[in-house]
Design an enzyme around this catalytic site. Structure first.
Site, PDB file in Angstrom:
ATOM      1  N   HIS A   1      -4.003   7.133   2.514  1.00 51.54           N
ATOM      2  CA  HIS A   1      -4.285   5.766   2.086  1.00 51.54           C
ATOM      3  C   HIS A   1      -5.530   5.285   2.835  1.00 51.54           C
ATOM      4  CE1 HIS A   1      -3.817   1.613   1.047  1.00 51.54           C
ATOM      5  NE2 HIS A   1      -3.769   1.279   2.321  1.00 51.54           N
TER       6      HIS A   1
ATOM      7  N   CYS B 149       0.817  -1.218   0.000  1.00 45.80           N
ATOM      8  CA  CYS B 149       0.000   0.000   0.000  1.00 45.80           C
ATOM      9  C   CYS B 149       0.853   1.271   0.000  1.00 45.80           C
ATOM     10  CB  CYS B 149      -0.958  -0.012   1.180  1.00 45.80           C
ATOM     11  SG  CYS B 149      -2.071  -1.416   1.111  1.00 45.80           S
TER      12      CYS B 149
ATOM     13  N   ASN C 286     -10.307  -1.056  -0.007  1.00 41.74           N
ATOM     14  CA  ASN C 286      -8.863  -0.780   0.020  1.00 41.74           C
ATOM     15  C   ASN C 286      -8.271  -1.334  -1.271  1.00 41.74           C
ATOM     16  OD1 ASN C 286      -6.102  -0.879   0.388  1.00 41.74           O
ATOM     17  ND2 ASN C 286      -6.199  -1.520   2.519  1.00 41.74           N
TER      18      ASN C 286
HETATM   19  C1  COA Z   1      -9.470  -6.291   9.703  1.00 39.62           C
HETATM   20  C2  COA Z   1     -10.316  -5.361  10.544  1.00 39.62           C
HETATM   21  C3  COA Z   1     -11.406  -4.759   9.716  1.00 39.62           C
HETATM   22  C4  COA Z   1     -10.974  -6.200  11.641  1.00 39.62           C
HETATM   23  O1  COA Z   1     -11.720  -5.340  12.478  1.00 39.62           O
HETATM   24  P1  COA Z   1     -11.548  -5.440  14.059  1.00 39.62           P
HETATM   25  O2  COA Z   1     -12.498  -4.500  14.613  1.00 39.62           O
HETATM   26  O3  COA Z   1     -10.100  -5.241  14.377  1.00 39.62           O
HETATM   27  O4  COA Z   1     -12.004  -6.911  14.339  1.00 39.62           O
HETATM   28  P2  COA Z   1     -11.184  -8.047  15.105  1.00 39.62           P
HETATM   29  O5  COA Z   1     -10.118  -8.588  14.206  1.00 39.62           O
HETATM   30  O6  COA Z   1     -10.815  -7.561  16.462  1.00 39.62           O
HETATM   31  O7  COA Z   1     -12.309  -9.127  15.260  1.00 39.62           O
HETATM   32  C5  COA Z   1     -13.429  -8.901  16.109  1.00 39.62           C
HETATM   33  C6  COA Z   1     -14.370 -10.065  15.925  1.00 39.62           C
HETATM   34  O8  COA Z   1     -14.966  -9.970  14.624  1.00 39.62           O
HETATM   35  C7  COA Z   1     -14.785 -11.180  13.921  1.00 39.62           C
HETATM   36  N1  COA Z   1     -14.681 -10.897  12.516  1.00 39.62           N
HETATM   37  C8  COA Z   1     -13.563 -10.676  11.779  1.00 39.62           C
HETATM   38  N2  COA Z   1     -13.916 -10.438  10.510  1.00 39.62           N
HETATM   39  C9  COA Z   1     -15.253 -10.503  10.456  1.00 39.62           C
HETATM   40  C10 COA Z   1     -16.192 -10.333   9.434  1.00 39.62           C
HETATM   41  N3  COA Z   1     -15.835 -10.049   8.166  1.00 39.62           N
HETATM   42  N4  COA Z   1     -17.494 -10.459   9.730  1.00 39.62           N
HETATM   43  C11 COA Z   1     -17.905 -10.731  10.965  1.00 39.62           C
HETATM   44  N5  COA Z   1     -17.053 -10.906  11.992  1.00 39.62           N
HETATM   45  C12 COA Z   1     -15.759 -10.790  11.731  1.00 39.62           C
HETATM   46  C13 COA Z   1     -13.531 -11.790  14.515  1.00 39.62           C
HETATM   47  O9  COA Z   1     -13.503 -13.195  14.301  1.00 39.62           O
HETATM   48  C14 COA Z   1     -13.677 -11.433  15.961  1.00 39.62           C
HETATM   49  O10 COA Z   1     -14.571 -12.339  16.563  1.00 39.62           O
HETATM   50  P3  COA Z   1     -14.328 -12.831  18.087  1.00 39.62           P
HETATM   51  O11 COA Z   1     -14.399 -11.585  18.931  1.00 39.62           O
HETATM   52  O12 COA Z   1     -15.441 -13.781  18.304  1.00 39.62           O
HETATM   53  O13 COA Z   1     -12.972 -13.442  18.085  1.00 39.62           O
HETATM   54  C15 COA Z   1      -9.465  -4.251  11.188  1.00 39.62           C
HETATM   55  O14 COA Z   1      -8.644  -4.806  12.176  1.00 39.62           O
HETATM   56  C16 COA Z   1      -8.597  -3.538  10.195  1.00 39.62           C
HETATM   57  O15 COA Z   1      -9.081  -2.844   9.338  1.00 39.62           O
HETATM   58  N6  COA Z   1      -7.285  -3.643  10.369  1.00 39.62           N
HETATM   59  C17 COA Z   1      -6.327  -2.869   9.564  1.00 39.62           C
HETATM   60  C18 COA Z   1      -6.343  -3.289   8.134  1.00 39.62           C
HETATM   61  C19 COA Z   1      -5.247  -2.570   7.433  1.00 39.62           C
HETATM   62  O16 COA Z   1      -4.964  -1.443   7.662  1.00 39.62           O
HETATM   63  N7  COA Z   1      -4.583  -3.280   6.571  1.00 39.62           N
HETATM   64  C20 COA Z   1      -3.493  -2.684   5.874  1.00 39.62           C
HETATM   65  C21 COA Z   1      -3.703  -2.922   4.476  1.00 39.62           C
HETATM   66  S1  COA Z   1      -2.870  -1.687   3.606  1.00 39.62           S
END
Ligand code: COA
Length: 339
Positions: free
Chosen positions: A260, A132, A290
């Site tokens: 970004h 990214c 993204n």
């Molecule tokens: C990936 C992302 C959206 C997940 O959101 P989050 O709020 O951190 O969620 P978590 O990973 O803490 O998961 C919370 C719960 O949701 C669940 N979950 C994850 N993805 C899910 C989805 N698509 N739908 C439903 N539930 C989901 C998890 O399993 C977890 O369940 P649990 O509490 O029973 O274990 C977020 O962490 C994110 O955007 N991270 C940064 C991504 C990024 O910047 N990437 C760089 C690329 S350039």
């Protein structure tokens, strides 16, 4: 900060942003493939809901390619439009840099394929792999070739077919990414004219290599979302402050922040950390997701038209974890008056 368009001067700013000739963004264009992948579609593929995706990421839909469409095809579309928007022809382009982690092939480079597809017969080029961060890394690299006088016009493309490396059984990653491309044409310019670019604040840090990666050519994209999320906010906020300091500007001088777009909540976190209104952070992640190497350009496109010739300042800031070599990266480009 208001740039004096008549004189090109910007009182109070530190003079040199990059060595040599100043580089200016002459034009910008973006492209996303027509096929939509909505949250409703994803509900049928993995255990998720529209509500969860929207609340946790701010994304409603993303575009993905049809089978057989490659990164160079997306890049070609954005490149042709950017060159036309600059009032140039492909023959005017001396160099093509393509930021991508989803090249069509191991080699030749996707830049080389784009060069051929658009008919930029006088250009040479190469790919730049920085996930990214690729757009800003490519942009800053291109600036050096303009600054040195090596080239008058450099085409920078950020393009990725992220759907080719995403596991559509992994709900933690498949909801975030979309396919797309962005392109800019850089030309030699004046230090403070509209479109002048710089200073830069770039960095790498290999410590977080395991947090986000595609470990080998046969693997899918994997990510520790929560850890990435927290690091992104911290680094993007610090970087904005650093680059504004280099530009002798203050947060309140900035009209729009073009970052970004990894997750809408990350942008809100950065806004809160900087004490800036969330409305100043340009967003269209709801419609494109993204798009890895190109979300900056996707977002940039939004403020350009309505702010035509206003001289407003937009810092571009990109945060990413390097996906190929073991580096955690933050890259930023700032002081970008658009006209
Ligand atoms: C990936 C992302 C959206 C997940 O959101 P989050 O709020 O951190 O969620 P978590 O990973 O803490 O998961 C919370 C719960 O949701 C669940 N979950 C994850 N993805 C899910 C989805 N698509 N739908 C439903 N539930 C989901 C998890 O399993 C977890 O369940 P649990 O509490 O029973 O274990 C977020 O962490 C994110 O955007 N991270 C940064 C991504 C990024 O910047 N990437 C760089 C690329 S350039």
């Amino acid at each position: 900060m208001v740039t004096d368009v008549s004189t090109g001067s910007a009182p109070g700013r530190k003079a040199s942003r990059i060595g040599g000739r100043p580089a200016t963004i002459a034009s910008l264009a973006t492209y996303v493939p027509p096929r939509l992948l909505t949250n409703a579609d994803l509900e049928k593929m993995v255990d998720t809901t529209d509500d969860w995706i929207l609340q946790r990421t701010g994304i409603r839909e993303r575009h993905i390619v049809d089978p057989g469409v490659a990164t160079s095809d997306l890049g070609k579309q954005a490149a042709i439009q950017a060159i036309a928007n600059a009032g140039l022809t492909p023959a005017d382009i001396g160099m093509v840099i393509c930021g991508t982690v989803t090249p069509d092939m191991m080699f030749p480079s996707t830049a080389c394929l784009i060069q051929h597809k658009i008919g930029a017969h006088h250009a040479w080029g190469f790919d730049l792999s920085a996930a990214c961060s690729a757009f800003t890394y490519s942009l800053t690299t291109a600036c050096q070739f303009v600054a040195s006088g090596a080239h008058e016009h450099v085409l920078v493309v950020g393009a990725d077919v992220m759907s080719s490396i995403i596991d559509y059984k992994d709900r933690a990653t498949c909801v975030i990414f979309g396919d797309g491309a962005g392109a800019v044409v850089l030309r030699a310019g004046e230090p403070y004219e509209l479109g002048a670019i710089g200073p830069f604040d770039l960095g790498s840090d290999g410590e977080g290599a395991d947090l986000i990666k595609v470990p080998d050519r046969h693997s899918f994209f994997v990510m520790d979302g929560q850890k990435v999320f927290l690091r992104a906010i911290t680094h993007m906020a610090k970087s904005a402050e650093a680059v504004l300091d280099k530009a002798s500007m203050r947060l309140q001088d900035i009209d729009k922040f073009v970052y970004h777009q990894a997750n809408a909540r990350i942008l809100y976190g950065v806004a809160d950390q900087l004490g800036q209104p969330r409305g100043k952070f340009v967003r269209n992640i709801d419609l494109v997701g993204n798009t890895a190497a190109s979300p900056c350009t996707n977002a940039c496109r939004l403020p350009i038209d309505p702010m035509n010739a206003s001289g407003n300042q937009l810092p571009l800031t990109v945060f990413s974890l390097h996906s190929v070599s073991p580096c955690r990266m933050c890259s930023k480009v700032s002081g970008f008056p658009l006209g």
